[in-house]
Design an enzyme around this catalytic site. Structure first.
Site, PDB file in Angstrom:
ATOM      1  CG  ASP A  98       3.691  12.390   4.609  1.00 20.50           C
ATOM      2  OD1 ASP A  98       4.017  12.203   5.879  1.00 20.50           O
ATOM      3  OD2 ASP A  98       4.864  13.343   4.485  1.00 20.50           O
ATOM      4  CD  GLU A 145      -2.382  -0.990   2.677  1.00 21.24           C
ATOM      5  OE1 GLU A 145      -2.424  -0.091   3.481  1.00 21.24           O
ATOM      6  OE2 GLU A 145      -1.793  -2.271   3.572  1.00 21.24           O
ATOM      7  CB  CYS A 186       9.278  49.223  10.411  1.00 19.32           C
ATOM      8  SG  CYS A 186      10.074  47.784   9.684  1.00 19.32           S
ATOM      9  CB  CYS A 244      13.051  45.559  13.107  1.00 20.27           C
ATOM     10  SG  CYS A 244      13.120  45.413  11.338  1.00 20.27           S
ATOM     11  CE  LYS A 298       8.812   6.517   6.195  1.00 16.80           C
ATOM     12  NZ  LYS A 298       9.916   7.823   7.223  1.00 16.80           N
ATOM     13  CB  CYS A 306       9.474  44.176  13.439  1.00 14.99           C
ATOM     14  SG  CYS A 306       9.363  45.945  12.936  1.00 14.99           S
ATOM     15  CB  CYS A 365      13.041  50.488  11.168  1.00 11.31           C
ATOM     16  SG  CYS A 365      11.556  49.082  12.864  1.00 11.31           S
ATOM     17  CE  LYS A 375       5.082   5.271   7.356  1.00 10.04           C
ATOM     18  NZ  LYS A 375       5.124   7.390   7.183  1.00 10.04           N
ATOM     19  CE1 TYR A 383      -3.017   2.519   9.359  1.00 13.43           C
ATOM     20  CE2 TYR A 383      -2.913   4.584   8.332  1.00 13.43           C
ATOM     21  CZ  TYR A 383      -2.619   3.918   9.437  1.00 13.43           C
ATOM     22  OH  TYR A 383      -2.509   4.663  10.398  1.00 13.43           O
TER      23      TYR A 383
HETATM   24  P1  AMP Z   1       6.378   6.224  11.252  1.00 13.78           P
HETATM   25  O1  AMP Z   1       5.337   7.194  11.825  1.00 13.78           O
HETATM   26  O2  AMP Z   1       7.199   6.832  10.810  1.00 13.78           O
HETATM   27  O3  AMP Z   1       6.168   5.442  12.649  1.00 13.78           O
HETATM   28  O4  AMP Z   1       4.978   5.694  10.265  1.00 13.78           O
HETATM   29  C1  AMP Z   1       3.805   5.096  10.835  1.00 13.78           C
HETATM   30  C2  AMP Z   1       2.956   5.639  10.921  1.00 13.78           C
HETATM   31  O5  AMP Z   1       3.120   5.314   9.154  1.00 13.78           O
HETATM   32  C3  AMP Z   1       1.990   5.237  10.669  1.00 13.78           C
HETATM   33  O6  AMP Z   1       0.950   5.183  12.706  1.00 13.78           O
HETATM   34  C4  AMP Z   1       0.513   5.511   9.869  1.00 13.78           C
HETATM   35  O7  AMP Z   1       0.044   6.631  10.852  1.00 13.78           O
HETATM   36  C5  AMP Z   1       1.546   5.612   9.222  1.00 13.78           C
HETATM   37  N1  AMP Z   1       0.675   5.046   8.185  1.00 13.78           N
HETATM   38  C6  AMP Z   1       0.338   6.082   7.213  1.00 13.78           C
HETATM   39  N2  AMP Z   1       0.083   4.963   5.689  1.00 13.78           N
HETATM   40  C7  AMP Z   1       0.307   3.873   6.062  1.00 13.78           C
HETATM   41  C8  AMP Z   1      -0.521   2.169   5.479  1.00 13.78           C
HETATM   42  N3  AMP Z   1      -0.842   2.475   4.369  1.00 13.78           N
HETATM   43  N4  AMP Z   1      -0.383   1.402   6.821  1.00 13.78           N
HETATM   44  C9  AMP Z   1       0.467   1.040   8.056  1.00 13.78           C
HETATM   45  N5  AMP Z   1      -0.022   2.265   8.168  1.00 13.78           N
HETATM   46  C10 AMP Z   1       0.622   3.882   7.465  1.00 13.78           C
HETATM   47 ZN    ZN Z   2      11.289  47.294  11.919  1.00 11.66          ZN
END
Ligand code: AMP
Ligand code: ZN
Length: 667
Positions: free
Chosen positions: A117, A113, A429, A405, A311, A423, A408, A115, A224
């Site tokens: 963010d 899957e 300024c 600053c 990663k 500032c 000024c 990951k 997920y």
């Molecule tokens: P980390 O925060 O780097 O330790 O990564 C773990 C986190 O990745 C988990 O707590 C999830 O929130 C997130 N995550 C994102 N996508 C997925 C996925 N497809 N499966 C499991 N965890 C995921």
């Molecule tokens: Zn200033």
């Protein structure tokens, strides 16, 4: 009678839920926004009139409004682990060997899957209803953010099918890039700093106190993992498919892989394809697919043994930091900037990178002459993400953040809860003064020809202008003797300034540079109040009653209006003939005929110009958007409309209309 009302309410809720699901989960609209709003308003009215039918899971509860002062800490029923990381195929092979050894089998089926963010969330459902939403926190305990989570439209409040009596489902709250960029455009226009990246903004959103604010953010939730006692499924893949069927947004990019070779293809594919995704991903999560095998593998102190994150390599380079300079924004915010030895990063030469604020410099202990790592992520500007300590020169000293600053020399202040230094010398300024004038003359504001940012600096240096009202007092004979000026340029400048008196009020209002009042807010205020006098006399309460005007904007307007200097400035502008009210003519042209409709304008037109067309849409209460989406009601297509737009319009089945058809629509 009452039973009939109950039935009607039930039916409306069901209908709205379905449309909502089609739109936010399937990305396949089955109703226009306009018609959706009509149904929602109808439901709201029935609920208001019949309070006994109140239901916390009704679609009307998604608009937010509840304010949480402090979020309750909740202990997770089952711990939320993090994931082990891997950075190469060799890392994955090592992991596979460990798994094979524990299970005593050679062949293992995996799922891959993306990951996502964002910020992890744990959703609890009972009897098919969302009961609680809790952040990951430290993995053992998190914060109860249910009121905020309920405003995220892709999260079902009620499931189409029971699924299980009680279960938890885990996912990631994300902010898609489109929405993130739009939020930032609006912030920059309003003189605020852009948010740094979608991930932090998404997780910050969960802890906002006002859920109505959360409702405005285009957050999404991708799921997920399911947690329940005795899952009746054999595999992870199957469990996610079922979750998708009962209404959860589980992305399609999941693949069962028979071996690591297939895992590698998945990774290679998405390493490239991820740049076209609507949201950010920083890697792939590989999981053992068989749920019994998952049980057998169990957990280490920190993470499951049955899963690992791979990663993607961030686009990062190292280079030398030559100097730190400090920029003063037109609102007085100070931004430290790294001046770098030029370096090629993701296809562009980078010479400057943001250092964000004092905390950031201290956290990484960033020093002049350090070799630093520069990264380009979803952010607009590259950022410094660390220091290569092995290359630090012996004589280096810690960076001392400025306390005055740079322009000024005023002592800088830091407000509580704000990472930036400011500032506060607003009217003394130089950069703030010229910054405000530069904003005033800019294209989207007063659009003054013959006057640029550098000339503003020059005029200020020559003590000819101190604020935007002074522009209207300028005379040719004052300008001609200046450096790089001649009679012609002076004439052009004066003419350009005089012409700005014709600029309509909504643009003038934006040009004034009131904090948090960007283009869109200015339009709203102008439409509502019709004159500067009325805006300046409006109370805080009155302002917050205007559609989309929140506390922060209202307070900023009140502060602006109470300032004696501003009152005098506005008075002067009025005397020079600048438009400080909506003209009678444009008031006449304003209707609400297009209320709730979203238009995309594409191609070349014959009767009206593009800008006239856009203005006409807004004057009649409609919205103009630059890109086609499910929310688009009509596309006004001129000649030479782009082929990609056409395909998109067709695939989303959005009606194309001509300029003439649009004009007919207004009649
Ligand atoms: P980390 O925060 O780097 O330790 O990564 C773990 C986190 O990745 C988990 O707590 C999830 O929130 C997130 N995550 C994102 N996508 C997925 C996925 N497809 N499966 C499991 N965890 C995921
Ligand atoms: Zn200033």
């Amino acid at each position: 009678m009452s039973a009939d009302i109950g039935k009607k309410i039930d039916q409306l809720r069901k209908e709205l839920r379905e449309h909502n699901y089609n739109y936010y989960v399937l990305d396949n609209a089955t109703i226009s926004d306009f018609d959706f709003d009509i149904l929602l308003t109808e439901l709201q009215k029935l609920e208001d009139e019949n309070p006994k039918y109140f239901d916390a899971h009704s679609p009307t509860q998604r608009v937010g409004g509840e304010v949480t002062k402090s979020f309750e800490t909740v202990t997770h029923k089952s711990r939320m682990y993090s994931l082990d990381n891997s950075y190469s195929i060799e890392d994955l092979q090592d992991w596979e060997k460990r798994v094979q050894k524990i299970l005593g089998v050679d062949q293992i089926e995996f799922t891959c899957e993306l990951k996502y963010d964002g910020a992890s969330i744990n959703l609890s459902y009972e009897q098919g209803k969302l009961i609680k939403a809790v952040t990951r926190g430290d993995g053992f305990q998190g914060d109860d953010v249910t009121t905020n989570i309920k405003t995220i439209k892709s999260i079902p409040l009620v499931l189409s099918d029971l699924f299980f009596d009680a279960f938890e489902i885990r996912g990631e709250i994300i902010l898609p890039l489109d929405g993130f960029n739009k939020m930032n455009e609006e912030r920059v226009e309003a003189g605020e700093d852009p948010y740094r990246n979608p991930r932090n903004t998404a997780s910050g959103s969960l802890k906002l106190q006002d859920s109505a604010e959360v409702a405005k953010r285009p957050l999404d939730c991708l799921l997920y993992h399911i947690v329940a006692e005795r899952l009746p499924f054999g595999s992870h893949f199957e469990s996610l498919n079922k979750a998708r069927q009962v209404g959860f947004k589980v992305p399609e990019a999941i693949q069962v892989c028979e071996n690591l070779e297939e895992v590698r293809s998945f990774i290679d594919h998405w390493d490239k394809a991820r740049h076209d995704l609507p949201y950010e991903t920083d890697g792939v999560v590989v999981k053992v697919n068989n749920l019994h095998q998952q049980d057998e593998l169990g957990y280490t102190a920190k993470s499951p043994r049955w899963a690992i994150a791979y990663k993607f390599k961030a686009e990062q380079e190292s280079t030398v930091l030559n100097k730190i300079t400090y920029q003063v924004g037109r609102t007085g915010a100070i931004t430290p900037v790294a001046n770098l030895e030029p370096v090629l990063l993701a296809g562009t030469i980078v010479k400057r990178a943001s250092l964000h604020n004092a905390d950031q410099i201290e956290k990484f202990d960033i020093r002049i002459e350090d070799t630093v790592f520069v990264e380009k992520g979803g952010e607009i500007i590259p950022k410094v993400v660390g220091v290569d300590l092995s290359k630090r020169p012996k004589h280096s000293v810690p960076t001392k953040y400025i306390i005055h600053c740079p322009d000024c020399n005023t002592l800088l202040v830091r407000k509580e809860g704000d990472a930036k230094h400011y500032c506060l010398n607003e009217f003394g300024c130089p950069t703030q003064i010229t910054g405000r004038i530069q904003h005033y003359i800019s294209r989207k504001a007063m659009d003054i020809d013959g006057l640029g940012a550098e000339t503003v600096d020059l005029l200020f240096k020559e003590k000819l202008i101190f604020n935007y009202a002074d522009l209207y007092d300028l005379r040719e004979e004052q300008i001609i003797p200046l450096e790089r000026m001649a009679e012609k340029s002076a004439k052009n400048m004066i003419a350009g300034i005089a012409k700005s008196k014709e600029i309509p009020f909504e643009k003038v209002l934006f040009a004034l540079g009131i904090r948090f009042v960007g283009e869109t807010v200015a339009k709203k205020l102008a439409r509502h109040y019709k004159s500067m006098d009325r805006i300046m006399n409006a109370s805080f309460e009155d302002l917050t009653n205007v559609d989309e005007i929140g506390d922060r904007i209202a307070q900023s307007i009140v502060d602006f209006s109470n300032d004696l200097g501003n009152i005098q400035l506005i008075d002067r502008l009025k005397n020079y003939g600048v438009q400080l009210e909506v003209s009678a003519e444009s008031q006449e042209n304003q209707t609400n005929k297009l209320q709730g409709k979203v238009f995309v304008v594409s191609g070349v037109f014959t009767i009206m110009s593009r800008n006239e067309l856009k203005k006409s849409i807004e004057d009649n209460g409609g919205k103009v958007s630059s890109s086609i989406s499910k929310k688009t009601s009509y596309i006004i297509a001129g000649e030479n409309m782009g082929p990609s737009k056409r395909t998109k319009a067709e695939s989303l089945q959005i009606p194309l209309i001509s300029e003439m058809e649009y004009i007919e629509m207004l009649k």
